[in-house]
Design a protein around this motif. Sequence first.
Motif, PDB file in Angstrom:
ATOM      1  N   GLU A 145       0.803  -1.218   0.000  1.00 42.83           N
ATOM      2  CA  GLU A 145       0.000   0.000   0.000  1.00 42.83           C
ATOM      3  C   GLU A 145       0.839   1.272   0.000  1.00 42.83           C
ATOM      4  O   GLU A 145       0.316   2.358  -0.267  1.00 42.83           O
ATOM      5  CB  GLU A 145      -0.924   0.018   1.220  1.00 42.83           C
ATOM      6  CG  GLU A 145      -2.026  -1.015   1.165  1.00 42.83           C
ATOM      7  CD  GLU A 145      -2.919  -0.961   2.401  1.00 42.83           C
ATOM      8  OE1 GLU A 145      -2.854   0.047   3.135  1.00 42.83           O
ATOM      9  OE2 GLU A 145      -3.656  -1.921   2.635  1.00 42.83           O
ATOM     10  N   ARG A 188       0.394   3.274  -3.023  1.00 43.64           N
ATOM     11  CA  ARG A 188      -0.907   3.847  -3.356  1.00 43.64           C
ATOM     12  C   ARG A 188      -0.743   5.349  -3.584  1.00 43.64           C
ATOM     13  O   ARG A 188      -0.128   6.051  -2.791  1.00 43.64           O
ATOM     14  CB  ARG A 188      -1.903   3.583  -2.227  1.00 43.64           C
ATOM     15  CG  ARG A 188      -3.352   3.896  -2.603  1.00 43.64           C
ATOM     16  CD  ARG A 188      -4.285   3.598  -1.444  1.00 43.64           C
ATOM     17  NE  ARG A 188      -4.213   2.207  -1.029  1.00 43.64           N
ATOM     18  CZ  ARG A 188      -4.850   1.222  -1.647  1.00 43.64           C
ATOM     19  NH1 ARG A 188      -5.592   1.473  -2.704  1.00 43.64           N
ATOM     20  NH2 ARG A 188      -4.741  -0.024  -1.211  1.00 43.64           N
ATOM     21  N   ARG A 227       1.292  -3.099  -7.246  1.00 42.06           N
ATOM     22  CA  ARG A 227       1.917  -2.974  -5.927  1.00 42.06           C
ATOM     23  C   ARG A 227       2.160  -4.381  -5.378  1.00 42.06           C
ATOM     24  O   ARG A 227       1.211  -5.074  -4.996  1.00 42.06           O
ATOM     25  CB  ARG A 227       1.027  -2.156  -5.003  1.00 42.06           C
ATOM     26  CG  ARG A 227       0.761  -0.740  -5.518  1.00 42.06           C
ATOM     27  CD  ARG A 227      -0.044   0.074  -4.519  1.00 42.06           C
ATOM     28  NE  ARG A 227      -1.399  -0.428  -4.377  1.00 42.06           N
ATOM     29  CZ  ARG A 227      -2.435  -0.028  -5.094  1.00 42.06           C
ATOM     30  NH1 ARG A 227      -2.259   0.881  -6.048  1.00 42.06           N
ATOM     31  NH2 ARG A 227      -3.645  -0.527  -4.885  1.00 42.06           N
TER      32      ARG A 227
END
Length: 240
Positions: A16, A19, A30
Amino acid sequence: MEGTLWCLHGGVGMAEDWRGFSVPGWAVKRVDLWRFLDCCPMSLREFGRALNDEAAARSGRKVLMGYSMGGRLALHALMGGGSWDAAVVISAHPGLEDLTERATRRARDAEWAARALKSPWSEFLEAWNRQAVLDRGSSATELRWGDRSKLELRRASVARSFVDWSLGAQDPLWGSLLGIRVPLLWVAGEEDGKFRALAERAVACGGFDGWLAPGSGHRVPWESSQFPSRVGEFLERSVS
Protein backbone atom coordinates in the motif's frame (compact mmCIF):
# COMPACT_ATOMS: atom_id res chain seq x y z
CA MET A 1 -1.47 1.44 -22.21
CA GLU A 2 2.30 1.32 -22.15
CA GLY A 3 2.64 -1.48 -19.63
CA THR A 4 2.94 -2.13 -15.91
CA LEU A 5 5.25 -0.87 -13.18
CA TRP A 6 5.95 -3.65 -10.67
CA CYS A 7 6.66 -1.77 -7.44
CA LEU A 8 8.51 -3.44 -4.54
CA HIS A 9 8.28 -1.83 -1.11
CA GLY A 10 11.02 -1.52 1.48
CA GLY A 11 11.74 -3.23 4.77
CA VAL A 12 8.91 -2.93 7.30
CA GLY A 13 6.87 -1.64 4.36
CA MET A 14 3.65 -2.56 2.62
CA ALA A 15 2.37 -2.82 -0.93
CA GLU A 16 0.00 0.00 0.00
CA ASP A 17 2.97 2.35 0.29
CA TRP A 18 2.74 2.78 -3.48
CA ARG A 19 -0.91 3.85 -3.36
CA GLY A 20 -1.15 7.25 -4.98
CA PHE A 21 2.00 6.77 -7.05
CA SER A 22 1.34 6.98 -10.78
CA VAL A 23 3.05 7.60 -14.10
CA PRO A 24 0.84 8.57 -17.06
CA GLY A 25 0.29 5.66 -19.44
CA TRP A 26 1.44 3.00 -16.98
CA ALA A 27 -0.48 0.70 -14.68
CA VAL A 28 0.97 0.15 -11.20
CA LYS A 29 1.23 -3.31 -9.64
CA ARG A 30 1.92 -2.97 -5.93
CA VAL A 31 3.75 -6.18 -4.98
CA ASP A 32 3.22 -7.58 -1.48
CA LEU A 33 6.68 -8.90 -0.65
CA TRP A 34 5.56 -10.56 2.57
CA ARG A 35 3.55 -13.20 0.73
CA PHE A 36 6.84 -14.68 -0.48
CA LEU A 37 7.82 -15.31 3.16
CA ASP A 38 4.43 -16.21 4.64
CA CYS A 39 4.97 -19.90 4.06
CA CYS A 40 8.64 -20.63 4.48
CA PRO A 41 12.16 -19.23 4.12
CA MET A 42 13.21 -17.81 0.76
CA SER A 43 16.66 -16.56 -0.21
CA LEU A 44 17.27 -13.41 -2.22
CA ARG A 45 18.13 -15.42 -5.31
CA GLU A 46 15.07 -17.64 -4.88
CA PHE A 47 12.94 -14.52 -4.66
CA GLY A 48 14.42 -13.23 -7.92
CA ARG A 49 13.52 -16.46 -9.70
CA ALA A 50 10.01 -16.51 -8.21
CA LEU A 51 9.28 -12.92 -9.24
CA ASN A 52 10.67 -13.49 -12.73
CA ASP A 53 8.44 -16.54 -13.16
CA GLU A 54 5.43 -14.52 -12.03
CA ALA A 55 6.25 -11.68 -14.42
CA ALA A 56 6.84 -14.05 -17.34
CA ALA A 57 3.23 -15.17 -17.10
CA ARG A 58 2.03 -11.60 -17.72
CA SER A 59 1.89 -9.99 -21.14
CA GLY A 60 2.88 -6.44 -22.05
CA ARG A 61 5.81 -4.26 -21.14
CA LYS A 62 7.05 -4.63 -17.59
CA VAL A 63 9.22 -2.27 -15.56
CA LEU A 64 10.64 -3.34 -12.19
CA MET A 65 10.85 -0.70 -9.47
CA GLY A 66 12.25 -1.36 -6.00
CA TYR A 67 12.83 0.82 -2.99
CA SER A 68 15.51 0.05 -0.35
CA MET A 69 15.07 -3.65 0.54
CA GLY A 70 12.82 -3.88 -2.51
CA GLY A 71 15.63 -2.39 -4.56
CA ARG A 72 17.98 -5.16 -3.48
CA LEU A 73 15.34 -7.74 -4.31
CA ALA A 74 14.83 -6.08 -7.69
CA LEU A 75 18.57 -6.38 -8.43
CA HIS A 76 18.42 -10.12 -7.80
CA ALA A 77 15.49 -10.46 -10.20
CA LEU A 78 17.30 -8.43 -12.86
CA MET A 79 20.44 -10.51 -12.51
CA GLY A 80 18.35 -13.65 -12.87
CA GLY A 81 17.18 -12.52 -16.29
CA GLY A 82 13.44 -12.15 -16.50
CA SER A 83 11.20 -10.38 -18.96
CA TRP A 84 11.80 -6.84 -17.73
CA ASP A 85 11.98 -3.92 -20.17
CA ALA A 86 13.53 -1.44 -17.72
CA ALA A 87 14.09 -0.90 -14.01
CA VAL A 88 14.19 1.81 -11.36
CA VAL A 89 16.24 1.16 -8.20
CA ILE A 90 15.82 3.56 -5.28
CA SER A 91 17.97 3.90 -2.14
CA ALA A 92 19.40 0.39 -2.48
CA HIS A 93 22.67 -1.25 -1.38
CA PRO A 94 24.46 -3.56 -3.87
CA GLY A 95 26.14 -5.36 -1.00
CA LEU A 96 28.79 -5.31 1.71
CA GLU A 97 32.22 -6.42 0.50
CA ASP A 98 33.87 -6.98 3.88
CA LEU A 99 33.13 -10.36 5.52
CA THR A 100 33.33 -8.90 9.02
CA GLU A 101 30.81 -6.18 8.11
CA ARG A 102 28.51 -8.82 6.68
CA ALA A 103 28.69 -10.90 9.87
CA THR A 104 28.03 -7.81 11.99
CA ARG A 105 25.03 -6.92 9.84
CA ARG A 106 23.59 -10.43 10.11
CA ALA A 107 23.86 -10.25 13.89
CA ARG A 108 22.21 -6.84 14.01
CA ASP A 109 19.42 -7.96 11.71
CA ALA A 110 18.88 -11.05 13.88
CA GLU A 111 18.20 -8.64 16.74
CA TRP A 112 15.72 -6.73 14.57
CA ALA A 113 14.04 -10.05 13.70
CA ALA A 114 13.59 -10.86 17.37
CA ARG A 115 12.15 -7.40 18.06
CA ALA A 116 9.77 -7.65 15.10
CA LEU A 117 8.54 -11.01 16.35
CA LYS A 118 8.32 -10.43 20.10
CA SER A 119 8.36 -6.74 21.03
CA PRO A 120 5.20 -4.66 21.34
CA TRP A 121 4.57 -3.64 17.75
CA SER A 122 4.40 0.09 18.42
CA GLU A 123 7.77 -0.03 20.20
CA PHE A 124 9.31 -1.93 17.31
CA LEU A 125 8.00 0.62 14.78
CA GLU A 126 9.21 3.53 16.88
CA ALA A 127 12.71 2.04 17.11
CA TRP A 128 12.75 1.32 13.37
CA ASN A 129 11.84 4.88 12.45
CA ARG A 130 14.40 6.33 14.88
CA GLN A 131 17.25 4.99 12.75
CA ALA A 132 19.42 7.81 11.48
CA VAL A 133 18.87 6.88 7.83
CA LEU A 134 15.08 7.21 8.25
CA ASP A 135 14.62 9.86 10.92
CA ARG A 136 14.15 13.15 9.09
CA GLY A 137 12.48 14.90 11.99
CA SER A 138 9.35 15.58 9.94
CA SER A 139 5.84 14.33 10.55
CA ALA A 140 4.84 15.11 6.95
CA THR A 141 6.86 12.21 5.57
CA GLU A 142 5.42 9.88 8.20
CA LEU A 143 1.89 10.87 7.22
CA ARG A 144 2.59 10.05 3.59
CA TRP A 145 4.41 6.89 4.66
CA GLY A 146 1.22 5.44 6.07
CA ASP A 147 -0.12 3.46 9.00
CA ARG A 148 1.97 0.44 9.99
CA SER A 149 -0.33 -0.95 12.69
CA LYS A 150 -2.00 -3.41 10.30
CA LEU A 151 1.42 -4.83 9.40
CA GLU A 152 1.51 -6.45 12.84
CA LEU A 153 -0.55 -9.28 11.34
CA ARG A 154 2.45 -10.07 9.12
CA ARG A 155 5.09 -9.75 11.83
CA ALA A 156 6.37 -13.33 11.34
CA SER A 157 7.14 -12.61 7.69
CA VAL A 158 8.67 -9.23 8.56
CA ALA A 159 10.88 -10.97 11.11
CA ARG A 160 11.89 -13.61 8.57
CA SER A 161 12.93 -10.88 6.10
CA PHE A 162 15.59 -9.68 8.55
CA VAL A 163 17.18 -13.13 8.28
CA ASP A 164 16.56 -14.31 4.71
CA TRP A 165 16.90 -10.88 3.08
CA SER A 166 19.47 -9.34 5.40
CA LEU A 167 22.11 -7.21 3.71
CA GLY A 168 24.58 -9.45 5.55
CA ALA A 169 23.15 -12.52 3.81
CA GLN A 170 23.53 -10.89 0.41
CA ASP A 171 26.53 -11.60 -1.78
CA PRO A 172 28.00 -8.29 -2.98
CA LEU A 173 26.64 -7.51 -6.44
CA TRP A 174 29.08 -4.81 -7.48
CA GLY A 175 30.92 -7.02 -9.95
CA SER A 176 27.66 -8.18 -11.52
CA LEU A 177 26.04 -4.80 -12.20
CA LEU A 178 27.33 -4.75 -15.77
CA GLY A 179 25.34 -7.92 -16.34
CA ILE A 180 22.07 -6.00 -16.12
CA ARG A 181 21.01 -5.61 -19.74
CA VAL A 182 17.95 -3.38 -19.43
CA PRO A 183 17.84 0.42 -19.05
CA LEU A 184 18.07 1.25 -15.37
CA LEU A 185 17.56 4.45 -13.41
CA TRP A 186 19.33 4.49 -10.03
CA VAL A 187 17.83 6.99 -7.59
CA ALA A 188 18.95 8.30 -4.22
CA GLY A 189 18.12 11.27 -2.03
CA GLU A 190 20.52 14.17 -2.28
CA GLU A 191 20.54 14.44 1.53
CA ASP A 192 20.97 10.68 2.11
CA GLY A 193 24.77 10.71 2.27
CA LYS A 194 25.44 6.97 2.52
CA PHE A 195 23.05 5.94 -0.22
CA ARG A 196 23.97 8.88 -2.40
CA ALA A 197 27.56 7.58 -2.44
CA LEU A 198 26.36 4.03 -3.15
CA ALA A 199 24.20 5.30 -6.01
CA GLU A 200 27.05 7.28 -7.56
CA ARG A 201 29.32 4.24 -7.43
CA ALA A 202 26.62 1.92 -8.83
CA VAL A 203 25.91 4.29 -11.73
CA ALA A 204 29.62 4.38 -12.55
CA CYS A 205 29.96 0.58 -12.28
CA GLY A 206 26.89 -0.33 -14.30
CA GLY A 207 26.68 2.56 -16.75
CA PHE A 208 23.15 3.36 -15.53
CA ASP A 209 21.18 6.58 -15.56
CA GLY A 210 21.26 8.28 -12.17
CA TRP A 211 19.21 10.87 -10.36
CA LEU A 212 19.74 12.50 -6.97
CA ALA A 213 16.44 13.83 -5.65
CA PRO A 214 16.94 17.40 -4.36
CA GLY A 215 16.03 17.89 -0.71
CA SER A 216 15.19 14.21 -0.18
CA GLY A 217 16.47 11.65 2.27
CA HIS A 218 16.16 7.87 2.07
CA ARG A 219 12.42 7.66 1.33
CA VAL A 220 12.61 9.40 -2.05
CA PRO A 221 9.25 8.25 -3.52
CA TRP A 222 7.43 9.75 -0.52
CA GLU A 223 9.62 12.80 -0.02
CA SER A 224 10.13 14.04 -3.58
CA SER A 225 7.29 15.52 -5.60
CA GLN A 226 9.57 15.28 -8.65
CA PHE A 227 9.96 11.52 -8.43
CA PRO A 228 6.99 10.43 -10.61
CA SER A 229 7.87 12.84 -13.41
CA ARG A 230 11.52 11.76 -13.36
CA VAL A 231 10.46 8.13 -13.65
CA GLY A 232 8.11 9.06 -16.48
CA GLU A 233 10.87 10.88 -18.36
CA PHE A 234 13.20 7.92 -17.97
CA LEU A 235 10.59 5.47 -19.26
CA GLU A 236 9.68 7.73 -22.18
CA ARG A 237 13.22 7.72 -23.49
CA SER A 238 14.17 4.18 -22.46
CA VAL A 239 11.19 1.94 -23.23
CA SER A 240 10.22 1.97 -26.90
